[in-house]
Design an enzyme around this catalytic site. Sequence first.
Site, short mmCIF file in Angstrom:
data_model
loop_
_atom_site.label_atom_id
_atom_site.label_comp_id
_atom_site.label_asym_id
_atom_site.label_seq_id
_atom_site.Cartn_x
_atom_site.Cartn_y
_atom_site.Cartn_z
CE LYS A 170 -3.90 -0.60 2.26
NZ LYS A 170 -4.24 -0.90 3.51
NE ARG A 220 -6.55 3.24 4.82
CZ ARG A 220 -7.96 3.33 4.63
NH1 ARG A 220 -8.28 1.92 4.39
NH2 ARG A 220 -8.57 4.40 4.17
CG MET A 223 -1.96 -7.47 10.16
SD MET A 223 -0.55 -6.93 9.43
CE MET A 223 -0.65 -6.63 7.88
NE ARG A 268 -8.02 -3.04 -4.96
CZ ARG A 268 -8.72 -3.44 -3.74
NH1 ARG A 268 -7.61 -3.56 -2.53
NH2 ARG A 268 -9.85 -3.00 -3.62
CG HIS A 292 -13.31 -45.59 -12.69
ND1 HIS A 292 -14.65 -45.27 -13.38
CD2 HIS A 292 -13.01 -46.17 -14.15
CE1 HIS A 292 -15.05 -45.83 -14.43
NE2 HIS A 292 -13.93 -46.25 -14.98
CB SER A 344 4.06 -42.33 -21.57
OG SER A 344 3.20 -41.21 -21.14
CB CYS A 383 -0.07 -40.29 -20.51
SG CYS A 383 0.34 -41.71 -19.74
CE1 TYR A 393 3.13 -37.71 -24.49
CE2 TYR A 393 4.92 -37.61 -25.54
CZ TYR A 393 4.01 -38.36 -24.89
OH TYR A 393 4.04 -39.73 -25.05
C1 PEP Z 1 -1.24 -43.32 -14.79
O1 PEP Z 1 -1.08 -44.15 -14.04
O2 PEP Z 1 -0.74 -42.23 -14.61
C2 PEP Z 1 -2.00 -43.39 -16.12
C3 PEP Z 1 -1.90 -42.46 -17.00
O3 PEP Z 1 -2.40 -44.78 -16.18
P1 PEP Z 1 -4.24 -45.01 -15.58
O4 PEP Z 1 -4.35 -43.81 -14.85
O5 PEP Z 1 -4.88 -45.36 -16.46
O6 PEP Z 1 -3.43 -45.91 -14.41
#
Ligand code: PEP
Length: 999
Positions: free
Chosen positions: A135, A205, A216, A460, A576, A885, A952, A972
Amino acid sequence: MSPAKASAKKSARRKSATQRSAASKPAAKKKAAEKKTAKKKAAKKKAGKKKAVKKKAAKKRGGRKSSEGQGARKKAGARRAGVVRRRVQASGQSPATREPRSGGVRPGVSTRRVFFFGDGEADGGAEMRDLLGGKGANLAEMTLLGVPVPPGFTLSTAVCSEFQDRRQKLSAAVKADVLTALARVEKLMELRFGDPERPLLVSVRSGARISMPGMMDTVLNLGLTDDTVKGLAKLADERFAYDSYRRFIQMYADVVLGIPLDRFELLLERAKSRARVKQDTDLGGSDWRDLVAEYLEVVEEQSGRPFPQTAREQLWGAITAVFKSWENDRAVAYRRLHRIEDVSGTAVNIQSMVFGNMGEDCATGVAFTRNPSTGEPKFYGEYLKNAQGEDVVAGVRTPQPINRASRAPGTEELPTLESEMPRSYAELGLIYRSLEKHYRDMQDIEFTIQGGKLWILQTRNGKRTSAAAVQIAVDMVKERLISREEAVLRVDASSVDQLLHPAVDRSLDLQVIARGLPASPGAAVGRVVFSAEDAESRAKAGEKVVLVRTDTSPEDILGMHAAQGVLTAKGGMTSHAAVVARGMGKSCVAGCGALAIDYAMGEMRVDNHVVRAGDWITIDGSSGEVILGSAPTVTPELSPAFTELMRWTDRMARIKVRTNADTPQDAELARSFGACGIGLCRTEHMFFEPERILIVRQMILAGDLDSREAALARLLPVQRKDFEGIFRAMEGLPVTVRLLDPPLHEFLPQSDHGMEAVARAMGIPIQELKARLEALREFNPMLGHRGCRVGISYPEIYRMQVRAITEAACAVAADGVKVKPEIMVPLIAHPGELRLLRTEVESVIAAVRKENPGTRVRPSIGTMIEVPRAALQADVIAEYADFFSFGTNDLTQMGYAMSRDDANSFLPDYIEQGILRDDPFASIDEDGIGQLVRLGAERGRKVRPDLQLGVCGEHGGDPQSVRFFADLGLDYVSCSPYRVPAARLAAAQAAAADRREDQ
Ligand code: PEP
Ligand code: MG
């Protein structure tokens, strides 16, 4: 690129830049000199322009005549403003994002305790956040810019440290400096502190380097006593003066003397009923005067001393209290929670009070330099005449729009500031433009008009919706205010989800009955169903449904598909339900422990609510809320600005973004969101179509090789067809297909009805089937017979899948479509597993190639790294892999030894108690699991420098994790289609931040 290489490359980049500059020094020198002269010229021109603007503003204010001396000081101020502006531009960052320079002390100010600001002059500036707090630094900066800020001064954070060291006592030296600065304020305001005729009132302040909202303390209207209140009454009126005094007594009693507020509130209620009025604003001068007398009695009774009746005593009390509030429980807990424990104390800002409620030529308001909900580049805001700041937000009076562009439904008829106070509005117009230009970001400005004079209390960077953030960032690039990289950095990647999914309309009252994990964003509204079958049949009949389950399994896939959204009582961010819903782009609230579901009764209970099958509910997968009834939703539209911003991201990012997709439809959707390949196609999801699951079950439960192969032969053409569709949809882009992975039990029938169907199809008695099911039962299916282990026990399963993939690729390629198949083996823990399976895979590929002479299809073969042992053995495993991966879902589950499906029953405790900052299944645990990824990447690339590396797991769609993976030099990340835009943005942000560091 290996992480080591990435950093080597970075330093090489840096090196080559310095070498380049050294090589062409004379030319560079000449250029620099030319640039300097051009800059000087431009600065001169700019200063001239600015002077003109300032003169104009001063003229409009009809301001006080400045003496010679004041004029000279103002010039010095303006010169410094130029310096500040140049410094901000040179840093290439907005002040809000700029790293505070530690210490940030100008020469000669290291010993200064008190930093004055007012009338174009300031001892501090924006770069001194450490010392002056956010401030204080901002008030100084605005003053230097020539903005009319009520004068005042800041006691530095160093004084706070000294205060704490001196057993919470103010030193005589600090007091002396305060009085000197106060005298300057008095002079500017032509008022005196404690003067019974023309009293100066101040606010006191807190203000730390990092904002700690509400943590505060603050005291307003300080300087009012039984004497000075009379002077104020003469300057304004009695009602205003005594109302201000009672507010001050109440605040001071609370903050400085620690007296509970309820006594005061009770007295105020009594005063209102005595006067037979409902609102505070309806009380008159004498009512407030009587109340003040009562308040003073309460203070004396509670503190054992009369209320301090000298302004100075009040001031020392308030400063002491604000410094002390740095150590109060709330503030300490806040710092711990937000991990800002290294911040060194708060500053204290003492500033002249200005009033928007002193009469009809007074007003107060809030304005944004652009529309904060749409980003439209129009000045936007609201105000109230004869009111205090808190009245604008309190909702007792309807604030008026400041101009036509700010008119909202219901305020069309109200006069605007532009029409009611045109001079102040015009001045505000000049100021907002210069503030936005200076800070190079949309500003949220608080202003007050007292007796026709405009004061700016605060500016701000304004809060904005995600849509507005994108619009503003893109517009500012076009206006040449910021670079494309800055624009990309300005948009919060985790908020991009909001732009892609319907959201609950928050303008109406909602009955939230429970809260779970925000597992997949967006709002879903529908009738409750408790089984996947019901979801399917009701959806077929045209109804909208929300599937509510304790948890879900692959058996529920079709029901999930049919539902608008999924709500589960159990399960975490990679359960899941969460993973599948995210993949489908459906809303999901998971792990909502408050739900007691009774399938048999067809109802769920949450506290004292009973929700039955068929009742309407709404779930908000962005906030995790479960809402009773059908809440209205708003569907966003993607703006051209968003498309443009996303285009820029791809040019910047080094790490690519692929998608996790199992169907041609998902693949196409992900492509439209900018995915540049499939990083994970989970073949098992294809097994749950009604006509397939029976064959899959027969394959798993087969008593001998022949019957297993017979089942596989029936599956081969269906799998091949699936892959053909996906390859066509991803034409020319890489597609990683993972061989069968989940625990086998997930495919097996649970219900009697399901078991009977399988027994019938297999021609065996139900008892025999039950015996086979029992034989397959495992204590820890997740650690059991799954992934490559199944491929080793039953090689014919993987053989069928590899054949389906290769044949599909050959067929598609024969039609002239480019294909890049990648075959991925899951759950490798030991190099021997991959060595064996690679040989199997290669032999099937060779056979199919032979059957398709002349084909150029040659799938690459790689593995998931998702078992900690595999990360440690990555160098040996890399000998058999073309790519890795990282399956960070399993890697987290196994590295932490926490079940991804059940951990939510205790993870919230870990986060609440500060052991973990984030859910490690949602955001990668950089220090632990992230290090396994780093190690795996480094070891793998040591053996195979061309090894392709991806992620992944669900972390591939989490912006914070994406930045981490980008820094590791991975190629990636792969995530569900709807998360692709956020991941692309995060990938570009990682590169932009890197470039900044390099510069
Ligand atoms: C993982 O385990 O990160 C993965 C991509 O496989 P799954 O989630 O299908 O077990
Ligand atoms: Mg896995």
